[in-house]
Design a protein around this motif. Structure first.
Motif, short mmCIF file in Angstrom:
data_model
loop_
_atom_site.label_atom_id
_atom_site.label_comp_id
_atom_site.label_asym_id
_atom_site.label_seq_id
_atom_site.Cartn_x
_atom_site.Cartn_y
_atom_site.Cartn_z
N ALA A 145 44.89 38.41 34.42
CA ALA A 145 44.85 38.68 36.07
C ALA A 145 43.54 38.91 36.34
CB ALA A 145 45.85 39.64 36.30
N ALA A 146 43.09 38.52 37.84
CA ALA A 146 42.22 38.61 38.18
C ALA A 146 41.37 40.54 38.60
CB ALA A 146 42.03 38.28 39.58
N GLU A 147 42.14 41.51 38.35
CA GLU A 147 42.24 42.51 38.06
C GLU A 147 41.14 42.58 37.50
OE1 GLU A 147 45.04 41.55 41.94
OE2 GLU A 147 44.98 40.97 39.54
N THR A 166 36.90 44.94 33.65
CA THR A 166 35.55 44.33 32.48
C THR A 166 34.94 43.30 32.40
OG1 THR A 166 37.47 42.62 31.48
CG2 THR A 166 38.26 44.68 31.34
N LEU A 167 34.58 42.85 33.56
CA LEU A 167 33.07 41.42 34.27
C LEU A 167 32.80 42.62 34.81
CD1 LEU A 167 34.81 37.75 33.21
CD2 LEU A 167 33.27 39.30 32.02
N LEU A 180 30.24 39.68 37.22
CA LEU A 180 28.94 39.92 37.04
C LEU A 180 28.52 40.54 37.96
CD1 LEU A 180 27.88 38.68 33.96
CD2 LEU A 180 29.18 41.08 34.19
N THR A 181 28.75 40.52 39.38
CA THR A 181 28.24 41.70 40.52
C THR A 181 28.46 42.54 41.08
OG1 THR A 181 30.37 41.28 42.02
CG2 THR A 181 28.50 38.95 41.46
N GLN A 182 28.79 43.85 40.32
CA GLN A 182 29.05 44.52 40.51
C GLN A 182 28.53 45.35 39.59
OE1 GLN A 182 30.54 45.69 43.71
NE2 GLN A 182 30.85 43.12 43.59
N SER A 183 28.16 46.88 39.93
CA SER A 183 27.32 47.76 39.06
C SER A 183 28.73 48.46 38.03
CB SER A 183 26.24 49.12 39.56
OG SER A 183 27.29 50.10 40.85
N GLY A 223 33.50 52.58 32.24
CA GLY A 223 33.87 51.11 32.04
C GLY A 223 33.83 49.96 31.58
N GLY A 224 34.26 49.29 30.31
CA GLY A 224 33.76 48.36 29.04
C GLY A 224 33.23 47.39 29.60
#
Length: 249
Positions: A73-75, A80-81, A173-176, A205-206
């Motif tokens: 799911a996108a969530e 996780t990304l 991979l755009t968020q902290s 958050g891994g």
């Protein structure tokens, strides 16, 4: 001692740490583990030729948390990304400017469910489906013998009108990195379904270990993070996690 065998199943729920929001289900998970880590300080016994330890101190260095989800799911990918998620409603896109080359496939801004029309860059000429273009895999394919001209200096050479289904777009991979609160609500099948609840107060958050998009088995997202001390907890209360189980009769 009574039999306290354990065979667990249940749900993993997550919410952002400190958020005034409900827990959200991760979905189908095949694994969830907490692994306390320690560092040992040993004092060697130098008084005897046989060696050995004179003393030993073990210090907690952290608690690893790992889980494996199977619902792509996108969530789940957002967490996780370290991503943002955009919801795209079903609708129609009119005259999207596209740079398309002959003899190959070109994706559209949204994953299309059908193409309504394809025109030249000025919208003066309408091209013929099947001969000049084909709808393929949510995008457009231009045959080598198409009458569509090649792009000039990388400028858009066609305008595409198409329909799209509802979809979600993950910007990976755009968020902290964020911190989360995790809750496991499960059942102990080895004890006739006795209820089990594990509450991890503060979890880093891994990152997703791998994202298998092609394979012969169902997709699995393996995630490893770490539990951090939640210093808001009072004296005598765990700063890491709590385990609550129904008593075995």
């Amino acid at each position: 001692m009574k039999d306290h065998s354990y065979l667990g199943s249940g749900k993993l729920l997550i919410r952002e740490y400190g958020a005034a929001a409900p827990f959200e289900e991760v979905g189908n998970c095949s694994a969830l583990t907490f692994s306390p880590q320690e560092e040992k300080k040993n004092l060697v016994d130098y008084t005897n030729p046989g060696g050995g330890n004179r003393n030993e101190v073990a210090r907690l260095t952290g608690v690893e948390a790992a889980y494996t989800f199977h619902d792509f799911a996108a969530e789940n990918f957002a967490r996780t990304l370290r991503s943002s998620v955009t919801t795209v409603v079903a609708g129609n896109v009119t005259d999207e400017s596209v740079v398309a080359y002959k003899g190959g496939f070109t994706p559209l801004a949204k994953v299309a469910s059908s193409i309504t029309s394809v025109k030249d860059a000025t919208a003066a000429t309408t091209y013929t489906p099947g001969d000049d273009y084909e709808f393929r895999d949510g995008g457009i394919y231009i045959p080598a013998d198409s009458t569509i001209p090649a792009p000039a200096s990388g400028a858009a050479n066609i305008k595409v009108t198409y329909a799209n289904a509802a979809q979600k777009k993950v910007e990976a991979l755009t968020q902290s990195a964020k911190q989360y609160e995790m809750l496991f609500v499960g059942l102990n099948e080895a004890q006739s379904g006795k209820r089990v609840r594990v509450h991890a107060h503060k979890v880093s958050g891994g990152l997703l270990a791998s994202m298998g998009l092609i394979g012969e088995e169902y997709g699995a997202g393996e995630v490893t993070g770490g539990l951090m001390a939640d210093t808001t907890k009072g004296t005598g209360l765990s700063q890491y996690f709590t385990v609550t189980m129904e008593d075995v009769a």
